[in-house]
Scaffold this motif. Sequence first.
Motif, PDB file in Angstrom:
ATOM      1  N   ILE A  23       0.860  -1.183   0.000  1.00 49.71           N
ATOM      2  CA  ILE A  23       0.000   0.000   0.000  1.00 49.71           C
ATOM      3  C   ILE A  23       0.894   1.230   0.000  1.00 49.71           C
ATOM      4  O   ILE A  23       1.928   1.247   0.678  1.00 49.71           O
ATOM      5  CB  ILE A  23      -0.910   0.016   1.247  1.00 49.71           C
ATOM      6  N   ALA A  24       0.510   2.250  -0.754  1.00 52.94           N
ATOM      7  CA  ALA A  24       1.205   3.533  -0.706  1.00 52.94           C
ATOM      8  C   ALA A  24       0.179   4.623  -0.991  1.00 52.94           C
ATOM      9  O   ALA A  24      -0.734   4.431  -1.788  1.00 52.94           O
ATOM     10  CB  ALA A  24       2.349   3.591  -1.712  1.00 52.94           C
ATOM     11  N   CYS A  25       0.325   5.766  -0.330  1.00 51.48           N
ATOM     12  CA  CYS A  25      -0.631   6.870  -0.484  1.00 51.48           C
ATOM     13  C   CYS A  25       0.111   8.166  -0.755  1.00 51.48           C
ATOM     14  O   CYS A  25       0.884   8.618   0.106  1.00 51.48           O
ATOM     15  CB  CYS A  25      -1.491   7.032   0.772  1.00 51.48           C
ATOM     16  N   ILE A  26      -0.132   8.751  -1.921  1.00 49.68           N
ATOM     17  CA  ILE A  26       0.435  10.065  -2.189  1.00 49.68           C
ATOM     18  C   ILE A  26      -0.253  11.069  -1.267  1.00 49.68           C
ATOM     19  O   ILE A  26      -1.457  11.034  -1.058  1.00 49.68           O
ATOM     20  CB  ILE A  26       0.261  10.457  -3.671  1.00 49.68           C
ATOM     21  N   ALA A  27       0.542  11.943  -0.661  1.00 51.25           N
ATOM     22  CA  ALA A  27       0.026  12.927   0.280  1.00 51.25           C
ATOM     23  C   ALA A  27       0.294  14.321  -0.283  1.00 51.25           C
ATOM     24  O   ALA A  27       1.444  14.676  -0.463  1.00 51.25           O
ATOM     25  CB  ALA A  27       0.696  12.771   1.646  1.00 51.25           C
ATOM     26  N   GLN A  28      -0.783  15.065  -0.563  1.00 53.54           N
ATOM     27  CA  GLN A  28      -2.172  14.627  -0.445  1.00 53.54           C
ATOM     28  C   GLN A  28      -2.833  14.680  -1.816  1.00 53.54           C
ATOM     29  O   GLN A  28      -2.117  14.729  -2.813  1.00 53.54           O
ATOM     30  CB  GLN A  28      -2.888  15.470   0.586  1.00 53.54           C
ATOM     31  N   LEU A  29      -4.154  14.738  -1.860  1.00 53.13           N
ATOM     32  CA  LEU A  29      -4.851  14.587  -3.133  1.00 53.13           C
ATOM     33  C   LEU A  29      -5.257  15.915  -3.763  1.00 53.13           C
ATOM     34  O   LEU A  29      -5.157  16.087  -4.981  1.00 53.13           O
ATOM     35  CB  LEU A  29      -6.084  13.700  -2.926  1.00 53.13           C
ATOM     36  N   VAL A  30      -5.734  16.866  -2.940  1.00 56.52           N
ATOM     37  CA  VAL A  30      -6.244  18.133  -3.477  1.00 56.52           C
ATOM     38  C   VAL A  30      -5.681  19.305  -2.669  1.00 56.52           C
ATOM     39  O   VAL A  30      -5.751  19.309  -1.431  1.00 56.52           O
ATOM     40  CB  VAL A  30      -7.793  18.176  -3.441  1.00 56.52           C
ATOM     41  N   ASN A  31      -5.110  20.267  -3.363  1.00 59.83           N
ATOM     42  CA  ASN A  31      -4.649  21.564  -2.849  1.00 59.83           C
ATOM     43  C   ASN A  31      -3.443  21.506  -1.917  1.00 59.83           C
ATOM     44  O   ASN A  31      -2.529  22.322  -2.040  1.00 59.83           O
ATOM     45  CB  ASN A  31      -5.790  22.318  -2.143  1.00 59.83           C
ATOM     46  N   VAL A  32      -3.414  20.602  -0.964  1.00 63.45           N
ATOM     47  CA  VAL A  32      -2.326  20.523   0.012  1.00 63.45           C
ATOM     48  C   VAL A  32      -1.284  19.531  -0.496  1.00 63.45           C
ATOM     49  O   VAL A  32      -1.564  18.335  -0.600  1.00 63.45           O
ATOM     50  CB  VAL A  32      -2.851  20.087   1.390  1.00 63.45           C
ATOM     51  N   ILE A  33      -0.083  20.035  -0.861  1.00 61.10           N
ATOM     52  CA  ILE A  33       0.966  19.209  -1.485  1.00 61.10           C
ATOM     53  C   ILE A  33       0.327  18.119  -2.357  1.00 61.10           C
ATOM     54  O   ILE A  33       0.474  16.930  -2.126  1.00 61.10           O
ATOM     55  CB  ILE A  33       1.955  18.625  -0.454  1.00 61.10           C
ATOM     56  N   ALA A  34      -0.355  18.562  -3.410  1.00 58.73           N
ATOM     57  CA  ALA A  34      -1.296  17.694  -4.115  1.00 58.73           C
ATOM     58  C   ALA A  34      -1.151  17.756  -5.631  1.00 58.73           C
ATOM     59  O   ALA A  34      -0.728  18.769  -6.179  1.00 58.73           O
ATOM     60  CB  ALA A  34      -2.725  18.097  -3.739  1.00 58.73           C
ATOM     61  N   PRO A  35      -1.560  16.684  -6.310  1.00 53.71           N
ATOM     62  CA  PRO A  35      -1.563  16.702  -7.770  1.00 53.71           C
ATOM     63  C   PRO A  35      -2.715  17.492  -8.384  1.00 53.71           C
ATOM     64  O   PRO A  35      -2.689  17.789  -9.575  1.00 53.71           O
ATOM     65  CB  PRO A  35      -1.676  15.215  -8.138  1.00 53.71           C
ATOM     66  N   ILE A  36      -3.745  17.809  -7.584  1.00 56.40           N
ATOM     67  CA  ILE A  36      -4.920  18.527  -8.072  1.00 56.40           C
ATOM     68  C   ILE A  36      -5.043  19.838  -7.303  1.00 56.40           C
ATOM     69  O   ILE A  36      -4.953  19.858  -6.078  1.00 56.40           O
ATOM     70  CB  ILE A  36      -6.199  17.695  -7.894  1.00 56.40           C
ATOM     71  N   MET A  37      -5.276  20.930  -8.033  1.00 53.50           N
ATOM     72  CA  MET A  37      -5.469  22.243  -7.417  1.00 53.50           C
ATOM     73  C   MET A  37      -6.836  22.792  -7.795  1.00 53.50           C
ATOM     74  O   MET A  37      -7.367  22.484  -8.877  1.00 53.50           O
ATOM     75  CB  MET A  37      -4.386  23.221  -7.867  1.00 53.50           C
ATOM     76  N   THR A  38      -7.391  23.627  -6.903  1.00 51.45           N
ATOM     77  CA  THR A  38      -8.669  24.273  -7.177  1.00 51.45           C
ATOM     78  C   THR A  38      -8.598  25.748  -6.807  1.00 51.45           C
ATOM     79  O   THR A  38      -7.787  26.154  -5.975  1.00 51.45           O
ATOM     80  CB  THR A  38      -9.822  23.641  -6.370  1.00 51.45           C
ATOM     81  N   ASP A  39      -9.473  26.524  -7.419  1.00 56.40           N
ATOM     82  CA  ASP A  39      -9.737  27.892  -6.998  1.00 56.40           C
ATOM     83  C   ASP A  39     -11.114  27.932  -6.350  1.00 56.40           C
ATOM     84  O   ASP A  39     -12.073  27.383  -6.918  1.00 56.40           O
ATOM     85  CB  ASP A  39      -9.728  28.833  -8.203  1.00 56.40           C
ATOM     86  N   PRO A  40     -11.265  28.554  -5.189  1.00 56.49           N
ATOM     87  CA  PRO A  40     -12.605  28.711  -4.625  1.00 56.49           C
ATOM     88  C   PRO A  40     -13.512  29.458  -5.598  1.00 56.49           C
ATOM     89  O   PRO A  40     -13.168  30.544  -6.082  1.00 56.49           O
ATOM     90  CB  PRO A  40     -12.358  29.534  -3.358  1.00 56.49           C
ATOM     91  N   GLY A  41     -14.623  28.831  -5.948  1.00 53.94           N
ATOM     92  CA  GLY A  41     -15.536  29.427  -6.906  1.00 53.94           C
ATOM     93  C   GLY A  41     -15.076  29.334  -8.340  1.00 53.94           C
ATOM     94  O   GLY A  41     -15.795  29.729  -9.266  1.00 53.94           O
TER      95      GLY A  41
END
Length: 501
Positions: free
Chosen positions: A346-364
Amino acid sequence: MKARVTANAAYAVADIDKRLYGSFLEHLGRAVYTGIYEPGHPQADAEGMRKDVIELVRALDTPICRYPGGNFVSAYNWEDGIGPKENRPRRLDLAWRTTEPNLVGIHEFADWAEKAGTEMMLAVNLGSRGLDEARAFVEYVNHPGGSYWSDLRARNGRTQPWNCRLWCLGNEMDGPWQVGHKLASEYGHLANETAKALRGLDPTVELVVCGSSHSNMPTYPQWEATVLEATYEQVDYISLHMYFENYEKNTAEYLALPAKLDRYIGTVAGIIDYVKAKTRSKRDVKISFDEWNVWYHQRQRDAERMRAWDWPEAPRLLEDIYNFEDVLQVGCIINTFIRRSDIVRIACIAQLVNVIAPIMTDPGGGAWRQTIYWPFMLASRHGRGTALQLAVEVPTYDAAAADKVPWLDIAGVHNSNAGTLTFFAINRHGSETIEADVALERFAAKSIEHTIIRHDDLEACNTKDAPDTVSPVKGNGAALSSKGMTLKLPPHSYSMVRVTL
């Protein structure tokens, strides 16, 4: 630069557990709030979950997602996240000095996981809490009905249990920064007794005990020996964590760090064997490497910011912006896990969204893929099957992390069901092309395709305005030959080569 690689169908490492491509979401920064959850967003569904993020997660094909922490879990009351949202308490989170509104809890996360095509890997609080709260949490999540906690789950809207199989017994309990930090002997006893209780409640669970937070810990590797001696008959995995840094801006040294990772895995594998022999056990304990990633771009600055702020809610925190150089690093890390897939299940990339993540978002606003999204996605989607024991001959270099680091980092996976042979190859050299002759023994190749990620600027990033600056393209550096195939791998490049058999 010349290289020779041999792949033989008879020489395999292990069948890869699909959970090698797991992920992680913690109540930290904007990972949850304005990450996966943002009611009122144009892409929000009826439950407030962002559909654009769900689509990006589904494309990663990550089989598990660890939740809710991380350091956060060591002072978390899971009961705060159940029942009507208007009745849930607002809490001060000691791990990240923020305010937790508890608008997302186990029900919301479980629903999101189903939409995102992933299964839950849940963690219990063994920092500020203990056995009884852990037992109640597992009963709430897994028991069919007819008990206090399972009936409360039903009253809260979920009649059927979620049947979560994978449970972490706390998080980084070796770390003095952790709420409820314990000595190895203290933690080993608590983890063992908790494991016994959880198995009494649900014998089908798989349990992960805390190993060292990283291999520079002063208690490493004695921590692993002490904890495993206390828990060996009750647990299935021991957790390891490691983050990768390049403060000195030295690419060759940076890309040598996976050799340290490999040594870390090998050392803990030896301790597992030692404890198994000492306890005369017939059980096999494996490694869950459930936190890993590049983490240094914002780390020092945000540590100072966090100490100064006054309990904000979902602040921008640890939002590293990854570059092309990090693509090479992530590729080497995943290759290490593939080559060690007999012990790292088992291995888990940390993390998934926004925080040291491969996926980024903008609020709204929009969501986009960071550079490291791509090597993770390619490996997750195409690195399933049997890991091969490759014979590699290539020039090497000496680094602080290790001597004789190969300029070519390569892993191979045979998927007999799909009829494919896939290689993931990173050229660590900054100025020389690697020309590799790859012998395919006991494989009959029919066709070949090459996918490459490369950029002339190691600092190139993907942004919301330029989300495809670093992304995979069709390459022309792979060809079939009489003995197998030939590869031309440009300097500082990541390649995936897929052979149809």
